[in-house]
Structures are given as structure tokens and as C-alpha cells.
Design a protein around this motif. Structure first.
Motif, PDB file in Angstrom:
ATOM      1  N   ILE A 137       2.285   1.749  -3.508  1.00 23.42           N
ATOM      2  CA  ILE A 137       1.287   2.287  -4.430  1.00 23.42           C
ATOM      3  C   ILE A 137       1.048   3.770  -4.152  1.00 23.42           C
ATOM      4  O   ILE A 137       0.916   4.577  -5.072  1.00 23.42           O
ATOM      5  N   GLN A 138       1.023   4.124  -2.878  1.00 28.63           N
ATOM      6  CA  GLN A 138       0.819   5.529  -2.524  1.00 28.63           C
ATOM      7  C   GLN A 138       1.977   6.387  -3.022  1.00 28.63           C
ATOM      8  O   GLN A 138       1.770   7.488  -3.522  1.00 28.63           O
ATOM      9  N   PHE A 139       3.209   5.902  -2.897  1.00 30.85           N
ATOM     10  CA  PHE A 139       4.363   6.650  -3.394  1.00 30.85           C
ATOM     11  C   PHE A 139       4.351   6.754  -4.913  1.00 30.85           C
ATOM     12  O   PHE A 139       4.898   7.701  -5.467  1.00 30.85           O
ATOM     13  N   TYR A 184       4.989  15.195  -0.520  1.00 31.39           N
ATOM     14  CA  TYR A 184       4.198  15.348   0.691  1.00 31.39           C
ATOM     15  C   TYR A 184       4.661  16.594   1.426  1.00 31.39           C
ATOM     16  O   TYR A 184       5.850  16.887   1.474  1.00 31.39           O
ATOM     17  N   LEU A 239       1.605   7.180  -6.707  1.00 33.67           N
ATOM     18  CA  LEU A 239       0.541   8.096  -7.105  1.00 33.67           C
ATOM     19  C   LEU A 239       0.776   9.539  -6.686  1.00 33.67           C
ATOM     20  O   LEU A 239       0.196  10.441  -7.282  1.00 33.67           O
ATOM     21  N   VAL A 240       1.599   9.782  -5.670  1.00 34.21           N
ATOM     22  CA  VAL A 240       1.780  11.130  -5.133  1.00 34.21           C
ATOM     23  C   VAL A 240       3.197  11.599  -5.426  1.00 34.21           C
ATOM     24  O   VAL A 240       4.161  10.850  -5.259  1.00 34.21           O
ATOM     25  N   ASP A 241       3.333  12.860  -5.867  1.00 39.67           N
ATOM     26  CA  ASP A 241       4.653  13.397  -6.193  1.00 39.67           C
ATOM     27  C   ASP A 241       5.431  13.850  -4.968  1.00 39.67           C
ATOM     28  O   ASP A 241       6.613  13.590  -4.846  1.00 39.67           O
ATOM     29  N   ILE A 269       0.836  -1.210   0.000  1.00 36.61           N
ATOM     30  CA  ILE A 269       0.000   0.000   0.000  1.00 36.61           C
ATOM     31  C   ILE A 269       0.868   1.255   0.000  1.00 36.61           C
ATOM     32  O   ILE A 269       0.586   2.225  -0.714  1.00 36.61           O
ATOM     33  N   LEU A 270       1.947   1.248   0.789  1.00 39.84           N
ATOM     34  CA  LEU A 270       2.843   2.400   0.819  1.00 39.84           C
ATOM     35  C   LEU A 270       3.531   2.594  -0.528  1.00 39.84           C
ATOM     36  O   LEU A 270       3.699   3.721  -0.998  1.00 39.84           O
ATOM     37  N   PRO A 293       9.064   3.595  -4.606  1.00 45.59           N
ATOM     38  CA  PRO A 293       7.807   2.854  -4.792  1.00 45.59           C
ATOM     39  C   PRO A 293       8.017   1.446  -5.312  1.00 45.59           C
ATOM     40  O   PRO A 293       7.376   0.501  -4.840  1.00 45.59           O
TER      41      PRO A 293
END
Length: 89
Positions: free
Chosen positions: A18-20, A26, A22-24, A15-16, A64
Motif C-alpha cells: 500500500i505504501q508503494f 523515496y 501511494l508514494v512515487d 502495508i509495504l 506494489p
């Protein structure tokens, strides 16, 4: 019990990852730090203003994919653990 522990760790890593993907970047907001008062009078005390601290975190390009791969390996390892295996006396 160990199987569920490693499945949880593997899912978290996937999950982490996949999150990395999708997001450029934080923006992390920390606590507030007091700012020095500008003037201090005899009758009116000036209270220090609070300034929020912000930090930007941008994951590296390899993070990621490494998290996804490591999560998949941990999930495969969890599959190989025997469920309910009692230790030999």
C-alpha cells in the motif's frame, strides 16, 4: 506460534504494498562522506567538509501489486495453519 509469524509477515507485505502504491519515489540519505579540503595552511588547519550522500529509489510498477498479492496469499496460508496443533508422537 507459526500462525502469528505468518500473519505478521503478511501484514507487513500488505502495508509495504500500500505504501508503494501511494508514494512515487523515496530519497534515502546515507551517512556523510568527508570532502577533500581545498587548502591547507601552516597556521590554520582546514577540516574536511562533510557531504551528504542521497539516493533516489523509485519502486517498479509491478512491486506494489506483487507485494499486495503475496501478502494476501501468506495471510490465507496463515489461516489454514491449525492453532495449537501438537506434533504426533
Amino acid at each position: 506460534m507459526w500462525r502469528s509469524f505468518f500473519v505478521g509477515i503478511g501484514i507487513f507485505m500488505i502495508i509495504l504494498g500500500i505504501q508503494f502504491l501511494l508514494v512515487d519515489s523515496y530519497t534515502l540519505t546515507g551517512g556523510s562522506e568527508p570532502k577533500q579540503p581545498q587548502s591547507s595552511g601552516f597556521l590554520f588547519r582546514s577540516t574536511p567538509a562533510l557531504v551528504e550522500t542521497k539516493k533516489n529509489f523509485r519502486p517498479a510498477d509491478w512491486m506494489p501489486w506483487s507485494l499486495l498479492a503475496a501478502g494476501a496469499v501468506v495471510m490465507l496460508y496463515a489461516k489454514s495453519i491449525r492453532a495449537g496443533a501438537a506434533p504426533n508422537p
